[in-house]
Design a protein around this motif. Structure first.
Motif, PDB file in Angstrom:
ATOM      1  N   GLU A 106       0.828  -1.209   0.000  1.00  0.00           N
ATOM      2  CA  GLU A 106       0.000   0.000   0.000  1.00  0.00           C
ATOM      3  C   GLU A 106       0.862   1.258   0.000  1.00  0.00           C
ATOM      4  N   LYS A 107       1.973   1.227   0.723  1.00  0.00           N
ATOM      5  CA  LYS A 107       2.899   2.364   0.738  1.00  0.00           C
ATOM      6  C   LYS A 107       3.520   2.568  -0.641  1.00  0.00           C
ATOM      7  N   LEU A 108       3.927   1.476  -1.284  1.00  0.00           N
ATOM      8  CA  LEU A 108       4.476   1.582  -2.641  1.00  0.00           C
ATOM      9  C   LEU A 108       3.442   2.137  -3.617  1.00  0.00           C
ATOM     10  N   LYS A 109       2.214   1.637  -3.515  1.00  0.00           N
ATOM     11  CA  LYS A 109       1.149   2.090  -4.424  1.00  0.00           C
ATOM     12  C   LYS A 109       0.840   3.570  -4.237  1.00  0.00           C
ATOM     13  N   ALA A 110       0.964   4.073  -3.025  1.00  0.00           N
ATOM     14  CA  ALA A 110       0.670   5.473  -2.731  1.00  0.00           C
ATOM     15  C   ALA A 110       1.826   6.396  -3.133  1.00  0.00           C
ATOM     16  N   GLY A 111       2.974   5.831  -3.429  1.00  0.00           N
ATOM     17  CA  GLY A 111       4.140   6.627  -3.781  1.00  0.00           C
ATOM     18  C   GLY A 111       4.090   7.141  -5.208  1.00  0.00           C
ATOM     19  N   GLU A 112       5.103   7.894  -5.556  1.00  0.00           N
ATOM     20  CA  GLU A 112       5.233   8.457  -6.900  1.00  0.00           C
ATOM     21  C   GLU A 112       5.812   7.417  -7.845  1.00  0.00           C
ATOM     22  N   GLY A 113       5.451   7.529  -9.115  1.00  0.00           N
ATOM     23  CA  GLY A 113       6.056   6.679 -10.124  1.00  0.00           C
ATOM     24  C   GLY A 113       5.042   5.998 -11.016  1.00  0.00           C
ATOM     25  N   LYS A 114       5.584   5.125 -11.843  1.00  0.00           N
ATOM     26  CA  LYS A 114       4.764   4.346 -12.766  1.00  0.00           C
ATOM     27  C   LYS A 114       4.217   3.127 -12.037  1.00  0.00           C
ATOM     28  N   ASP A 115       3.663   2.190 -12.793  1.00  0.00           N
ATOM     29  CA  ASP A 115       3.125   0.965 -12.210  1.00  0.00           C
ATOM     30  C   ASP A 115       4.208   0.152 -11.511  1.00  0.00           C
ATOM     31  N   ILE A 116       3.753  -0.791 -10.709  1.00  0.00           N
ATOM     32  CA  ILE A 116       4.614  -1.740 -10.012  1.00  0.00           C
ATOM     33  C   ILE A 116       4.334  -3.098 -10.642  1.00  0.00           C
ATOM     34  N   THR A 117       5.350  -3.754 -11.140  1.00  0.00           N
ATOM     35  CA  THR A 117       5.147  -5.051 -11.772  1.00  0.00           C
ATOM     36  C   THR A 117       5.641  -6.174 -10.864  1.00  0.00           C
ATOM     37  N   VAL A 118       4.935  -7.288 -10.908  1.00  0.00           N
ATOM     38  CA  VAL A 118       5.370  -8.480 -10.189  1.00  0.00           C
ATOM     39  C   VAL A 118       6.067  -9.359 -11.216  1.00  0.00           C
ATOM     40  N   ALA A 119       7.334  -9.623 -10.995  1.00  0.00           N
ATOM     41  CA  ALA A 119       8.117 -10.433 -11.926  1.00  0.00           C
ATOM     42  C   ALA A 119       8.074 -11.890 -11.474  1.00  0.00           C
ATOM     43  N   GLY A 120       7.528 -12.748 -12.344  1.00  0.00           N
ATOM     44  CA  GLY A 120       7.420 -14.169 -11.981  1.00  0.00           C
ATOM     45  C   GLY A 120       6.647 -14.299 -10.688  1.00  0.00           C
ATOM     46  N   SER A 121       7.190 -15.048  -9.741  1.00  0.00           N
ATOM     47  CA  SER A 121       6.700 -15.087  -8.364  1.00  0.00           C
ATOM     48  C   SER A 121       5.223 -15.457  -8.210  1.00  0.00           C
ATOM     49  N   PRO A 122       4.794 -16.623  -8.719  1.00  0.00           N
ATOM     50  CA  PRO A 122       3.379 -16.989  -8.622  1.00  0.00           C
ATOM     51  C   PRO A 122       2.846 -17.080  -7.191  1.00  0.00           C
ATOM     52  N   THR A 123       3.680 -17.466  -6.234  1.00  0.00           N
ATOM     53  CA  THR A 123       3.222 -17.512  -4.844  1.00  0.00           C
ATOM     54  C   THR A 123       2.898 -16.109  -4.350  1.00  0.00           C
ATOM     55  N   LEU A 124       3.733 -15.155  -4.693  1.00  0.00           N
ATOM     56  CA  LEU A 124       3.486 -13.760  -4.332  1.00  0.00           C
ATOM     57  C   LEU A 124       2.227 -13.245  -5.026  1.00  0.00           C
ATOM     58  N   VAL A 125       2.040 -13.594  -6.290  1.00  0.00           N
ATOM     59  CA  VAL A 125       0.841 -13.169  -7.022  1.00  0.00           C
ATOM     60  C   VAL A 125      -0.413 -13.644  -6.295  1.00  0.00           C
ATOM     61  N   ARG A 126      -0.414 -14.901  -5.862  1.00  0.00           N
ATOM     62  CA  ARG A 126      -1.568 -15.428  -5.110  1.00  0.00           C
ATOM     63  C   ARG A 126      -1.803 -14.620  -3.839  1.00  0.00           C
ATOM     64  N   SER A 127      -0.737 -14.325  -3.107  1.00  0.00           N
ATOM     65  CA  SER A 127      -0.862 -13.552  -1.870  1.00  0.00           C
ATOM     66  C   SER A 127      -1.409 -12.153  -2.134  1.00  0.00           C
ATOM     67  N   LEU A 128      -0.930 -11.511  -3.169  1.00  0.00           N
ATOM     68  CA  LEU A 128      -1.413 -10.173  -3.506  1.00  0.00           C
ATOM     69  C   LEU A 128      -2.886 -10.193  -3.897  1.00  0.00           C
ATOM     70  N   LEU A 129      -3.287 -11.205  -4.653  1.00  0.00           N
ATOM     71  CA  LEU A 129      -4.684 -11.324  -5.062  1.00  0.00           C
ATOM     72  C   LEU A 129      -5.584 -11.573  -3.858  1.00  0.00           C
ATOM     73  N   GLU A 130      -5.155 -12.446  -2.961  1.00  0.00           N
ATOM     74  CA  GLU A 130      -5.931 -12.750  -1.750  1.00  0.00           C
ATOM     75  C   GLU A 130      -6.128 -11.513  -0.884  1.00  0.00           C
ATOM     76  N   ARG A 131      -5.140 -10.609  -0.882  1.00  0.00           N
ATOM     77  CA  ARG A 131      -5.195  -9.409  -0.033  1.00  0.00           C
ATOM     78  C   ARG A 131      -5.768  -8.199  -0.771  1.00  0.00           C
ATOM     79  N   ASP A 132      -6.288  -8.395  -1.963  1.00  0.00           N
ATOM     80  CA  ASP A 132      -6.815  -7.300  -2.796  1.00  0.00           C
ATOM     81  C   ASP A 132      -5.769  -6.228  -3.091  1.00  0.00           C
ATOM     82  N   LEU A 133      -4.540  -6.643  -3.283  1.00  0.00           N
ATOM     83  CA  LEU A 133      -3.456  -5.716  -3.602  1.00  0.00           C
ATOM     84  C   LEU A 133      -3.081  -5.751  -5.079  1.00  0.00           C
ATOM     85  N   LEU A 134      -3.516  -6.778  -5.797  1.00  0.00           N
ATOM     86  CA  LEU A 134      -3.203  -6.916  -7.220  1.00  0.00           C
ATOM     87  C   LEU A 134      -4.296  -6.216  -8.029  1.00  0.00           C
TER      88      LEU A 134
END
Length: 184
Positions: A106-134
């Motif tokens: 949430e801190k990263l999303k609120a910061g300045e800049g372009k999009d944030i990409t998830v590189a590979g990391s399917p376990t992380l993708v699942r966690s982000l989706l579960e937490r409504d962060l993706l």
């Protein structure tokens, strides 16, 4: 607000693990989709496994067809999500997230800049989706059954999560590039 976007290679049977073992050559459309990531994102989220695999490789790439991606990923800020790593100092511009994933993203999303990409990391993708962060999930669906006990993107006992299709287009090699957004 910045978006968190993940792009993953998956097989027809849902496998996301080790795509280098089952995917075929990139076609132009796949290359264009991945190039768009380089243009629209300036920050990278990585899980422990992907970080560990990539940290020993990408810093060594200085020429050839992957040099542009190597330069981009090496120079971009990388945030590594892990509860087991003590340090990520072996890859420049890397920061360890070992605390509250939700607060950190949430801190990263609120910061300045372009999009944030998830590189590979399917376990992380699942966690982000579960937490409504993706915010967006781009799947490059290959017409292959990977099988052989490889890990799927989503476990059979995953909780129900609805997504809406934003776009879908086939490539010349038969891969379907499908973009989804979570329904909130």
């Amino acid at each position: 607000m910045r978006k968190v976007v993940s792009g993953l290679f998956v097989s027809l049977d849902g496998v996301a693990q080790s795509p280098n073992e089952w995917q075929f050559d990139f076609d132009e459309e796949m290359g264009a989709a991945l190039a768009q990531t380089l243009e629209t994102a300036d920050t990278i989220l990585l899980g422990r496994v992907t970080f560990t695999e990539w940290a020993g490789y990408w810093p060594t790439v200085t020429s050839g067809e992957d040099a542009g991606f190597a330069r981009w990923i090496n120079e971009s800020p990388k945030y590594v999500v892990s509860s087991t790593l003590d340090s990520v100092d072996d890859w420049a511009n890397s920061t360890l997230i070992d605390g509250d994933l939700t607060a950190a993203v949430e801190k990263l999303k609120a910061g300045e800049g372009k999009d944030i990409t998830v590189a590979g990391s399917p376990t992380l993708v699942r966690s982000l989706l579960e937490r409504d962060l993706l915010d967006e999930l781009v799947l490059l669906i290959h017409p292959v059954v990977a099988g052989e006990g490889r890990k799927k993107l989503f476990a059979d006992d995953s909780a129900l999560k609805k997504l809406e299709l934003v776009s879908a287009r086939p490539t010349s090699s038969g891969v379907i590039i499908a973009t989804y957004r979570p329904v909130r």
